[in-house]
Design a protein around this motif. Structure first.
Motif, mmCIF file in Angstrom:
data_model
loop_
_atom_site.group_PDB
_atom_site.id
_atom_site.type_symbol
_atom_site.label_atom_id
_atom_site.label_comp_id
_atom_site.label_asym_id
_atom_site.label_seq_id
_atom_site.Cartn_x
_atom_site.Cartn_y
_atom_site.Cartn_z
ATOM 1 N N GLU A 1 -45.534 -28.985 -111.235
ATOM 2 C CA GLU A 1 -44.079 -29.053 -111.339
ATOM 3 C C GLU A 1 -43.638 -29.362 -112.763
ATOM 4 N N CYS A 2 -44.415 -30.190 -113.464
ATOM 5 C CA CYS A 2 -44.114 -30.454 -114.881
ATOM 6 C C CYS A 2 -44.251 -29.176 -115.700
ATOM 7 N N ALA A 3 -45.301 -28.379 -115.400
ATOM 8 C CA ALA A 3 -45.494 -27.121 -116.105
ATOM 9 C C ALA A 3 -44.343 -26.159 -115.847
ATOM 10 N N GLN A 4 -43.878 -26.095 -114.590
ATOM 11 C CA GLN A 4 -42.758 -25.218 -114.246
ATOM 12 C C GLN A 4 -41.480 -25.660 -114.944
ATOM 13 N N ALA A 5 -41.217 -26.980 -114.946
ATOM 14 C CA ALA A 5 -40.023 -27.500 -115.621
ATOM 15 C C ALA A 5 -40.104 -27.243 -117.125
ATOM 16 N N GLY A 6 -41.301 -27.425 -117.695
ATOM 17 C CA GLY A 6 -41.479 -27.155 -119.118
ATOM 18 C C GLY A 6 -41.230 -25.704 -119.465
ATOM 19 N N LEU A 7 -41.663 -24.797 -118.581
ATOM 20 C CA LEU A 7 -41.433 -23.371 -118.794
ATOM 21 C C LEU A 7 -39.936 -23.060 -118.824
ATOM 22 N N ILE A 8 -39.180 -23.624 -117.898
ATOM 23 C CA ILE A 8 -37.742 -23.370 -117.843
ATOM 24 C C ILE A 8 -37.034 -23.940 -119.072
ATOM 25 N N SER B 1 -40.985 -21.756 -134.899
ATOM 26 C CA SER B 1 -41.987 -22.430 -134.068
ATOM 27 C C SER B 1 -41.535 -22.522 -132.620
ATOM 28 N N ILE B 2 -40.220 -22.651 -132.396
ATOM 29 C CA ILE B 2 -39.719 -22.747 -131.026
ATOM 30 C C ILE B 2 -40.012 -21.463 -130.259
ATOM 31 N N ARG B 3 -39.728 -20.315 -130.879
ATOM 32 C CA ARG B 3 -40.006 -19.041 -130.214
ATOM 33 C C ARG B 3 -41.497 -18.861 -129.964
ATOM 34 N N LEU B 4 -42.308 -19.130 -130.987
ATOM 35 C CA LEU B 4 -43.756 -18.918 -130.884
ATOM 36 C C LEU B 4 -44.368 -19.795 -129.806
ATOM 37 N N TYR B 5 -44.083 -21.097 -129.859
ATOM 38 C CA TYR B 5 -44.670 -22.016 -128.880
ATOM 39 C C TYR B 5 -44.172 -21.728 -127.466
ATOM 40 N N SER B 6 -42.926 -21.278 -127.346
ATOM 41 C CA SER B 6 -42.358 -21.013 -126.024
ATOM 42 C C SER B 6 -43.044 -19.834 -125.343
ATOM 43 N N VAL B 7 -43.250 -18.735 -126.088
ATOM 44 C CA VAL B 7 -43.874 -17.570 -125.466
ATOM 45 C C VAL B 7 -45.352 -17.825 -125.179
ATOM 46 N N ILE B 8 -46.028 -18.601 -126.054
ATOM 47 C CA ILE B 8 -47.433 -18.947 -125.777
ATOM 48 C C ILE B 8 -47.523 -19.822 -124.543
ATOM 49 N N TYR B 9 -46.645 -20.825 -124.459
ATOM 50 C CA TYR B 9 -46.634 -21.710 -123.289
ATOM 51 C C TYR B 9 -46.333 -20.917 -122.025
ATOM 52 N N SER B 10 -45.345 -20.030 -122.105
ATOM 53 C CA SER B 10 -44.976 -19.236 -120.933
ATOM 54 C C SER B 10 -46.125 -18.356 -120.477
ATOM 55 N N VAL C 1 -49.532 -18.643 -121.194
ATOM 56 C CA VAL C 1 -50.747 -19.369 -120.798
ATOM 57 C C VAL C 1 -50.486 -20.254 -119.591
ATOM 58 N N PHE C 2 -49.497 -21.145 -119.705
ATOM 59 C CA PHE C 2 -49.256 -22.089 -118.621
ATOM 60 C C PHE C 2 -48.492 -21.445 -117.465
ATOM 61 N N GLY C 3 -47.719 -20.390 -117.737
ATOM 62 C CA GLY C 3 -47.072 -19.682 -116.644
ATOM 63 C C GLY C 3 -48.089 -19.046 -115.726
ATOM 64 N N SER C 4 -49.070 -18.360 -116.311
ATOM 65 C CA SER C 4 -50.126 -17.748 -115.492
ATOM 66 C C SER C 4 -50.991 -18.818 -114.849
ATOM 67 N N ALA C 5 -51.263 -19.895 -115.597
ATOM 68 C CA ALA C 5 -52.079 -20.977 -115.022
ATOM 69 C C ALA C 5 -51.378 -21.608 -113.827
ATOM 70 N N PHE C 6 -50.039 -21.770 -113.943
ATOM 71 C CA PHE C 6 -49.289 -22.329 -112.814
ATOM 72 C C PHE C 6 -49.344 -21.402 -111.609
ATOM 73 N N GLN C 7 -49.261 -20.113 -111.868
ATOM 74 C CA GLN C 7 -49.193 -19.138 -110.773
ATOM 75 C C GLN C 7 -50.510 -19.015 -110.036
ATOM 76 N N VAL C 8 -51.618 -19.010 -110.758
ATOM 77 C CA VAL C 8 -52.908 -18.731 -110.113
ATOM 78 C C VAL C 8 -53.882 -19.898 -110.208
ATOM 79 N N GLY C 9 -53.452 -20.986 -110.813
ATOM 80 C CA GLY C 9 -54.351 -22.102 -111.027
ATOM 81 C C GLY C 9 -54.089 -23.291 -110.135
ATOM 82 N N VAL C 10 -53.423 -24.286 -110.714
ATOM 83 C CA VAL C 10 -53.248 -25.567 -110.026
ATOM 84 C C VAL C 10 -52.492 -25.412 -108.720
#
Length: 351
Positions: free
Chosen positions: A16-23, A242-251, A253-262
């Motif tokens: 849920e933290c990962a999902q909130a961070g993505l948004i 940096s905001i754009r770069l880190y946001s798309v990397i987070y989305s 990596v962690f977006g896919s990890a949220f979907q198929v991982g934890v």
């Protein structure tokens, strides 16, 4: 033993933290100038790159169903629905609020139930308590969505609007909020349609990670075509901040990890009801981050609407859990009967 029991709990908190961070990060990136189309393109391209080796390595050691033209067509349609959901969702968050986006996500189970009934994937038994719970929960969730979209109310947390703001600005702000809510409803409908199609495809092709890879791959291609048409010549492609770069990397990596991982692991360990219990946590995390770090205002309408949506969400999930329990109980009774009286079943039939 204690750590083993606590692992799903900690996993869902992290999810849920990962999902909130993505948004939150998507809101910051789009506020920095990147468009929702470009954000979808970059994040899904990164997700596809991450999932490509993982999916084929994992399913290399298991029986992977053969690729067929209908299966690939299904993957492409998943991409169409997913691209529409992501673009409308990020656009809605951009012109409204991450809090509104998180609250609206709880509409997905209700819309999924409606679509499942329309496509005869769910049976509507008006005499059963679980059907009544799912139906009422869906209606309540939709009412909550209307409340959170159409009624702001006075501010509860965050900066209060200055009294010298012009009426034109306030009307524009309210209309943006309503438009953002409508886009988020479209996101939920597309996501529910995605779930219905995904369930149909998984019956024919059970390699989940391969399916998610192709989904992200096709979303990246489709969003690239859209960007070439709508964003050609603009500066929205750039990742120079940096905001754009880190946001798309987070989305990605962690977006896919949220979907198929934890989230998937916790679902397999504990079931959908346990996973569903943590959905309101996403609203709390998003509100806290938005108010503390982004200077956003949390309104009474958001609180009331979110509460109504969550009540409807839990009603739908309770009805689904009750239905599964009754089906499981009926299957157990049937198996027990067949084991106890095999002679009676075979006495009147030939060899």
């Amino acid at each position: 033993m204690g750590l083993k029991r606590a692992a799903p709990f900690l996993g869902m908190v992290m999810a849920e933290c990962a999902q909130a961070g993505l948004i939150i990060l998507s809101k910051l990136a789009m506020a920095d100038g990147i468009s929702s189309f470009v954000f979808v393109l970059y994040s899904n391209a990164i997700a596809a790159l991450v999932l490509f080796p993982i999916s084929f390595i994992v399913h290399r050691f298991s029986s992977r169903p053969p690729f067929t033209l209908p299966v690939l067509g299904g993957f492409f349609m998943l991409g169409v629905l997913g691209c529409a959901a992501q673009v409308s969702g990020y656009a809605g968050i951009n012109i409204s609020s991450p809090t509104l986006g998180t609250a609206m996500l709880n509409l997905i189970p209700g819309f999924t139930f409606v679509l499942a009934v329309i496509f005869s994937m769910e049976r509507l038994d008006t005499r059963s308590s679980y059907t009544l719970a799912k139906s009422v929960g869906t209606i309540v969730s939709i009412i909550g969505a209307f409340v959170v979209t159409l009624y702001k109310g006075p501010p509860i947390l965050g900066s209060h609007s200055p009294s010298n703001l012009s009426g034109e600005f306030l009307v524009t702000q309210q209309s943006n909020w309503v438009l953002g809510g409508c886009l988020l409803v479209v996101d939920c409908i597309m996501a529910a349609s995605w779930l219905i199609l995904q369930a149909s495809i998984l019956k024919k092709y059970s390699a989940e990670l391969v399916m998610v890879f192709f989904y992200c791959f096709f979303v990246a291609i489709q969003s690239a075509v859209i960007c070439l048409v709508l964003e050609i010549g603009s500066k929205n492609w750039s990742l120079n901040s940096s905001i754009r770069l880190y946001s798309v990397i987070y989305s990605g990596v962690f977006g896919s990890a949220f979907q198929v991982g934890v989230g998937t692991w916790c679902l397999h360990q504990t079931g959908p009801v346990f996973v569903a219990m943590f959905k309101p946590l996403g609203i709390i995390i998003t509100v806290a981050i938005g108010v503390i770090f982004m200077g956003e205002t949390f309104y009474l309408g958001s609180l009331m609407g979110s509460f109504v949506i969550v009540v409807g969400f839990y009603s739908v999930m309770w009805g689904k859990a009750k239905e599964e329990a009754e089906i499981s109980s009926g299957m157990n009774i049937s198996e027990s009967t067949s084991q106890k009286v095999p002679l009676l079943q075979n006495s009147g039939e030939g060899p």
